[in-house]
Design an enzyme around this catalytic site. Structure first.
Site, PDB file in Angstrom:
ATOM      1  N   LEU A  59       0.822  -1.224   0.000  1.00 56.67           N
ATOM      2  CA  LEU A  59       0.000   0.000   0.000  1.00 56.67           C
ATOM      3  C   LEU A  59       0.850   1.265   0.000  1.00 56.67           C
ATOM      4  CD1 LEU A  59      -2.903  -0.791   2.502  1.00 56.67           C
ATOM      5  CD2 LEU A  59      -2.975  -0.830   0.005  1.00 56.67           C
ATOM      6  N   LYS A  84       0.158  -3.675  13.679  1.00 52.86           N
ATOM      7  CA  LYS A  84      -0.804  -3.728  14.789  1.00 52.86           C
ATOM      8  C   LYS A  84      -0.217  -3.949  16.180  1.00 52.86           C
ATOM      9  CE  LYS A  84      -1.494  -8.665  14.549  1.00 52.86           C
ATOM     10  NZ  LYS A  84      -2.377  -9.805  14.701  1.00 52.86           N
ATOM     11  N   SER A 124     -10.414  -0.513  16.105  1.00 50.78           N
ATOM     12  CA  SER A 124     -10.117  -1.298  17.305  1.00 50.78           C
ATOM     13  C   SER A 124     -10.742  -0.659  18.525  1.00 50.78           C
ATOM     14  CB  SER A 124      -8.593  -1.324  17.472  1.00 50.78           C
ATOM     15  OG  SER A 124      -8.244  -1.762  18.756  1.00 50.78           O
ATOM     16  N   TYR A 148      -0.017   3.240  17.625  1.00 59.59           N
ATOM     17  CA  TYR A 148      -0.906   2.309  16.899  1.00 59.59           C
ATOM     18  C   TYR A 148      -2.358   2.773  17.037  1.00 59.59           C
ATOM     19  CZ  TYR A 148      -4.030  -1.640  16.235  1.00 59.59           C
ATOM     20  OH  TYR A 148      -5.093  -2.424  15.860  1.00 59.59           O
ATOM     21  N   LYS A 152      -5.360   4.406  14.259  1.00 56.92           N
ATOM     22  CA  LYS A 152      -6.750   3.955  14.067  1.00 56.92           C
ATOM     23  C   LYS A 152      -7.712   5.139  14.210  1.00 56.92           C
ATOM     24  CE  LYS A 152      -6.005  -0.342  13.232  1.00 56.92           C
ATOM     25  NZ  LYS A 152      -6.166  -0.812  11.868  1.00 56.92           N
ATOM     26  N   ARG A 230     -11.321  -8.742  29.409  1.00 58.20           N
ATOM     27  CA  ARG A 230     -11.465  -8.361  28.003  1.00 58.20           C
ATOM     28  C   ARG A 230     -12.641  -9.102  27.370  1.00 58.20           C
ATOM     29  NH1 ARG A 230      -8.310  -5.456  29.815  1.00 58.20           N
ATOM     30  NH2 ARG A 230      -6.262  -4.803  29.050  1.00 58.20           N
ATOM     31  N   ASP A 294      -1.851  -0.945  30.117  1.00 57.20           N
ATOM     32  CA  ASP A 294      -3.046  -1.810  30.141  1.00 57.20           C
ATOM     33  C   ASP A 294      -4.163  -1.172  30.962  1.00 57.20           C
ATOM     34  OD1 ASP A 294      -2.168  -3.827  28.541  1.00 57.20           O
ATOM     35  OD2 ASP A 294      -1.799  -5.272  30.144  1.00 57.20           O
TER      36      ASP A 294
HETATM   37  P1  NAD Z   1      -2.213  -9.251  10.571  1.00 52.27           P
HETATM   38  O1  NAD Z   1      -0.881  -8.637  10.808  1.00 52.27           O
HETATM   39  O2  NAD Z   1      -2.326 -10.736  10.640  1.00 52.27           O
HETATM   40  O3  NAD Z   1      -2.797  -8.767   9.153  1.00 52.27           O
HETATM   41  C1  NAD Z   1      -2.455  -7.541   8.583  1.00 52.27           C
HETATM   42  C2  NAD Z   1      -1.976  -7.808   7.174  1.00 52.27           C
HETATM   43  O4  NAD Z   1      -1.645  -6.582   6.520  1.00 52.27           O
HETATM   44  C3  NAD Z   1      -0.736  -8.695   7.116  1.00 52.27           C
HETATM   45  O5  NAD Z   1      -1.017  -9.801   6.281  1.00 52.27           O
HETATM   46  C4  NAD Z   1       0.361  -7.799   6.522  1.00 52.27           C
HETATM   47  O6  NAD Z   1       1.272  -8.528   5.720  1.00 52.27           O
HETATM   48  C5  NAD Z   1      -0.466  -6.787   5.745  1.00 52.27           C
HETATM   49  N1  NAD Z   1       0.153  -5.464   5.552  1.00 52.27           N
HETATM   50  C6  NAD Z   1       0.670  -4.649   6.514  1.00 52.27           C
HETATM   51  N2  NAD Z   1       1.125  -3.504   5.949  1.00 52.27           N
HETATM   52  C7  NAD Z   1       0.890  -3.598   4.606  1.00 52.27           C
HETATM   53  C8  NAD Z   1       1.150  -2.751   3.495  1.00 52.27           C
HETATM   54  N3  NAD Z   1       1.776  -1.572   3.646  1.00 52.27           N
HETATM   55  N4  NAD Z   1       0.781  -3.177   2.272  1.00 52.27           N
HETATM   56  C9  NAD Z   1       0.169  -4.373   2.099  1.00 52.27           C
HETATM   57  N5  NAD Z   1      -0.085  -5.217   3.115  1.00 52.27           N
HETATM   58  C10 NAD Z   1       0.275  -4.842   4.351  1.00 52.27           C
HETATM   59  O7  NAD Z   1      -3.241  -8.564  11.589  1.00 52.27           O
HETATM   60  P2  NAD Z   1      -4.733  -8.944  11.957  1.00 52.27           P
HETATM   61  O8  NAD Z   1      -4.764  -9.375  13.378  1.00 52.27           O
HETATM   62  O9  NAD Z   1      -5.324  -9.822  10.931  1.00 52.27           O
HETATM   63  O10 NAD Z   1      -5.391  -7.491  11.921  1.00 52.27           O
HETATM   64  C11 NAD Z   1      -6.046  -6.997  10.761  1.00 52.27           C
HETATM   65  C12 NAD Z   1      -6.481  -5.568  11.020  1.00 52.27           C
HETATM   66  O11 NAD Z   1      -7.340  -5.547  12.170  1.00 52.27           O
HETATM   67  C13 NAD Z   1      -5.347  -4.602  11.324  1.00 52.27           C
HETATM   68  O12 NAD Z   1      -5.632  -3.356  10.729  1.00 52.27           O
HETATM   69  C14 NAD Z   1      -5.381  -4.483  12.834  1.00 52.27           C
HETATM   70  O13 NAD Z   1      -4.859  -3.255  13.273  1.00 52.27           O
HETATM   71  C15 NAD Z   1      -6.864  -4.596  13.109  1.00 52.27           C
HETATM   72  N6  NAD Z   1      -7.165  -5.075  14.477  1.00 52.27           N
HETATM   73  C16 NAD Z   1      -6.619  -6.259  14.913  1.00 52.27           C
HETATM   74  C17 NAD Z   1      -6.878  -6.679  16.228  1.00 52.27           C
HETATM   75  C18 NAD Z   1      -6.258  -7.954  16.763  1.00 52.27           C
HETATM   76  O14 NAD Z   1      -6.226  -8.121  17.987  1.00 52.27           O
HETATM   77  N7  NAD Z   1      -5.790  -8.903  15.927  1.00 52.27           N
HETATM   78  C19 NAD Z   1      -7.693  -5.923  17.072  1.00 52.27           C
HETATM   79  C20 NAD Z   1      -8.252  -4.741  16.574  1.00 52.27           C
HETATM   80  C21 NAD Z   1      -7.974  -4.328  15.265  1.00 52.27           C
HETATM   81  N1  UFG Z   2      -1.936 -10.479  29.339  1.00 47.52           N
HETATM   82  C1  UFG Z   2      -1.218 -11.184  30.287  1.00 47.52           C
HETATM   83  N2  UFG Z   2      -0.090 -11.839  29.883  1.00 47.52           N
HETATM   84  C2  UFG Z   2       0.362 -11.832  28.584  1.00 47.52           C
HETATM   85  C3  UFG Z   2      -0.392 -11.103  27.623  1.00 47.52           C
HETATM   86  C4  UFG Z   2      -1.529 -10.435  28.036  1.00 47.52           C
HETATM   87  O1  UFG Z   2      -1.580 -11.219  31.455  1.00 47.52           O
HETATM   88  O2  UFG Z   2       1.405 -12.434  28.294  1.00 47.52           O
HETATM   89  C5  UFG Z   2      -3.184  -9.806  29.738  1.00 47.52           C
HETATM   90  C6  UFG Z   2      -3.184  -8.302  29.530  1.00 47.52           C
HETATM   91  O3  UFG Z   2      -2.622  -7.654  30.642  1.00 47.52           O
HETATM   92  C7  UFG Z   2      -4.675  -8.030  29.311  1.00 47.52           C
HETATM   93  C8  UFG Z   2      -5.197  -9.298  28.632  1.00 47.52           C
HETATM   94  O4  UFG Z   2      -4.219 -10.307  28.924  1.00 47.52           O
HETATM   95  O5  UFG Z   2      -5.305  -7.907  30.567  1.00 47.52           O
HETATM   96  C9  UFG Z   2      -5.334  -9.172  27.127  1.00 47.52           C
HETATM   97  O6  UFG Z   2      -4.097  -8.719  26.582  1.00 47.52           O
HETATM   98  P1  UFG Z   2      -3.785  -8.761  25.013  1.00 47.52           P
HETATM   99  O7  UFG Z   2      -2.391  -8.275  24.834  1.00 47.52           O
HETATM  100  O8  UFG Z   2      -4.125 -10.099  24.460  1.00 47.52           O
HETATM  101  O9  UFG Z   2      -4.851  -7.765  24.401  1.00 47.52           O
HETATM  102  P2  UFG Z   2      -5.138  -6.216  24.713  1.00 47.52           P
HETATM  103  O10 UFG Z   2      -6.532  -6.123  25.244  1.00 47.52           O
HETATM  104  O11 UFG Z   2      -4.058  -5.617  25.523  1.00 47.52           O
HETATM  105  O12 UFG Z   2      -5.053  -5.572  23.259  1.00 47.52           O
HETATM  106  C10 UFG Z   2      -5.585  -6.196  22.098  1.00 47.52           C
HETATM  107  C11 UFG Z   2      -4.746  -5.790  20.891  1.00 47.52           C
HETATM  108  C12 UFG Z   2      -4.864  -4.308  20.670  1.00 47.52           C
HETATM  109  C13 UFG Z   2      -6.317  -3.966  20.498  1.00 47.52           C
HETATM  110  C14 UFG Z   2      -7.115  -4.424  21.699  1.00 47.52           C
HETATM  111  C15 UFG Z   2      -8.585  -4.178  21.489  1.00 47.52           C
HETATM  112  O13 UFG Z   2      -3.371  -6.132  21.112  1.00 47.52           O
HETATM  113  O14 UFG Z   2      -4.183  -3.944  19.513  1.00 47.52           O
HETATM  114  O15 UFG Z   2      -6.916  -5.821  21.906  1.00 47.52           O
HETATM  115  O16 UFG Z   2      -8.991  -4.723  20.285  1.00 47.52           O
HETATM  116  F1  UFG Z   2      -6.440  -2.628  20.381  1.00 47.52           F
END
Ligand code: NAD
Ligand code: UFG
Length: 337
Positions: A59, A84, A124, A148, A152, A230, A294
């Site tokens: 992108l 992310k 998120s 991050y 968003k 959570r 956190d």
């Molecule tokens: P992920 O890292 O598995 O997927 C993101 C994908 O985007 C990857 O495949 C990566 O290769 C691709 N990518 C990154 N930068 C790029 C670029 N410049 N051009 C083309 N491709 C690119 O992450 P995910 O967990 O599947 O998350 C997907 C989306 O959801 C993200 O935007 C993330 O911020 C959002 N989100 C994820 C969580 C979570 O906990 N997993 C929570 C809230 C929001």
């Molecule tokens: N935790 C532990 N030990 C670990 C990892 C996490 O105790 O090794 C705890 C954290 O303190 C928290 C809970 O588990 O209380 C969940 O933690 P995560 O790291 O799994 O998730 P978060 O809620 O901190 O954040 C995630 C994503 C963020 C996103 C958010 C809401 O990492 O990017 O969920 O979608 F914004």
């Protein structure tokens, strides 16, 4: 519909491709594979028995995006691509702002050029900062605590500004809570690089013997057992939310914002117990100090998505743990790269 899925090789993207294909949509994936493997897309095809088109493109390169729109008649975009990891974003803010903001600006410019103005954006629950009230409703105050999260929140604003300037833009912003689990087949799932930051991949790697013990970050929060609470949501439910959200991409729908969560909070210790039962052995853990940044408790009010797009999470905690475990135990090294 023919849908462009940016980041479609990633964790949530690959599961969404499965649901889109199963429900008769055509799928085009753009991914630079910076945090994903093409094997995931081969497995999406295996699960669905259907084909998709993959472009290994970035992108950050506007010509890359333009090539895709020249070759394909895209009707809507589901935009997952982005970086992310919260801690990484604190250490490397410019990288995060550039990839997530510039990448999305490039995408929107090319979409406008080709008159494709339907977009579903991955946001998120992090945009709620430290919530004043739970469950969290969509019009709660917004704030962020790390780059991050700021990307968003900025991107949510940018997409809303696009609609203000040009009503032809239809925008759906989906705020995910904590996605976990994997497709029931156990052949696609979350494959974090290095030591996982998130709770569930860490627990499953302890269970599979790759890591010794879990560190529980704090047991002195104002929650029933003192550990963080959570809203864990099955990734297949989350994927379905995107298919349902396509309904809101009609002329005059404007901007729609939905929480995608279950509405139910579980603590870290609840999750350890639930996993121990599924795995059939104790998950060893130690309690240490809180992780900086956190919050105590975060869970959604998800009624708006149910009301407006007919979506609700269906899969329970046991299914989330079983499906995470099936993926991890069948693929201890993820996609093996
Ligand atoms: P992920 O890292 O598995 O997927 C993101 C994908 O985007 C990857 O495949 C990566 O290769 C691709 N990518 C990154 N930068 C790029 C670029 N410049 N051009 C083309 N491709 C690119 O992450 P995910 O967990 O599947 O998350 C997907 C989306 O959801 C993200 O935007 C993330 O911020 C959002 N989100 C994820 C969580 C979570 O906990 N997993 C929570 C809230 C929001
Ligand atoms: N935790 C532990 N030990 C670990 C990892 C996490 O105790 O090794 C705890 C954290 O303190 C928290 C809970 O588990 O209380 C969940 O933690 P995560 O790291 O799994 O998730 P978060 O809620 O901190 O954040 C995630 C994503 C963020 C996103 C958010 C809401 O990492 O990017 O969920 O979608 F914004």
């Amino acid at each position: 519909m023919k849908i462009l899925v940016t980041g479609g090789a990633g964790y949530i993207g690959s599961h969404t491709c499965v649901e889109l294909l199963n429900q008769g949509h055509e799928v085009v994936v753009l991914d630079n594979l910076s945090n994903a493997s093409e094997i995931a897309l081969e497995r999406v095809k295996e699960i669905t028995g259907k084909d998709l088109t993959f472009y290994k493109k970035d992108l950050l390169n506007i010509e890359d995006i333009n090539d895709v729109f020249e070759n394909e008649t895209i009707e809507a975009v589901i935009h997952f691509a982005g970086l992310k990891a919260v801690g990484e974003s604190v250490a490397h803010p410019l990288w995060y702002y550039e990839n997530n903001i510039t990448g999305t600006l490039n995408l929107c410019k090319v979409m406008a050029k080709h008159d494709v103005k339907n977009i579903i954006f991955s946001s998120s629950a992090t945009v709620y900062g430290t919530p004043e009230v739970v469950p969290i409703v969509e019009d709660s105050p917004l704030s962020t605590t790390n780059p991050y999260g700021s990307t968003k929140l900025m991107l949510e604003q940018i997409l809303q500004d696009l609609h203000v300037a040009d009503e032809a833009w239809n925008v759906v912003i989906l705020r995910y809570f904590n996605p976990i689990g994997a497709h029931h087949s156990g052949i696609i799932g979350e494959d974090p690089k290095g030591i996982p930051n998130n709770l569930i991949p860490y627990i499953t790697q302890v269970a599979v013997g790759k890591l010794d013990e879990l560190t529980v970050f704090g047991d002195d929060y104002d929650t029933p057992d003192g550990s963080g609470v959570r809203d864990y949501i099955h990734v297949v439910d989350l994927a379905q939310g995107h298919v349902d959200a396509l309904k809101r991409l009609n002329p005059n729908d404007g901007v729609s914002i939905y929480n995608l969560g279950t509405g139910q909070g579980y603590s870290v210790l609840d999750m350890v117990e639930a996993f121990s039962e599924v795995v059939g052995k104790e998950i060893p853990y130690v309690i240490k100090e809180r992780r900086p940044g956190d919050i105590a408790t975060c869970y959604a009010q998800a009624d708006k998505a149910k009301r407006e797009i007919g979506w609700e999470a269906k899969k329970d905690l046991k299914t989330m743990c079983e499906d995470s475990w099936r993926w991890q135990s069948n693929n201890p090294n993820g996609y093996g790269e």
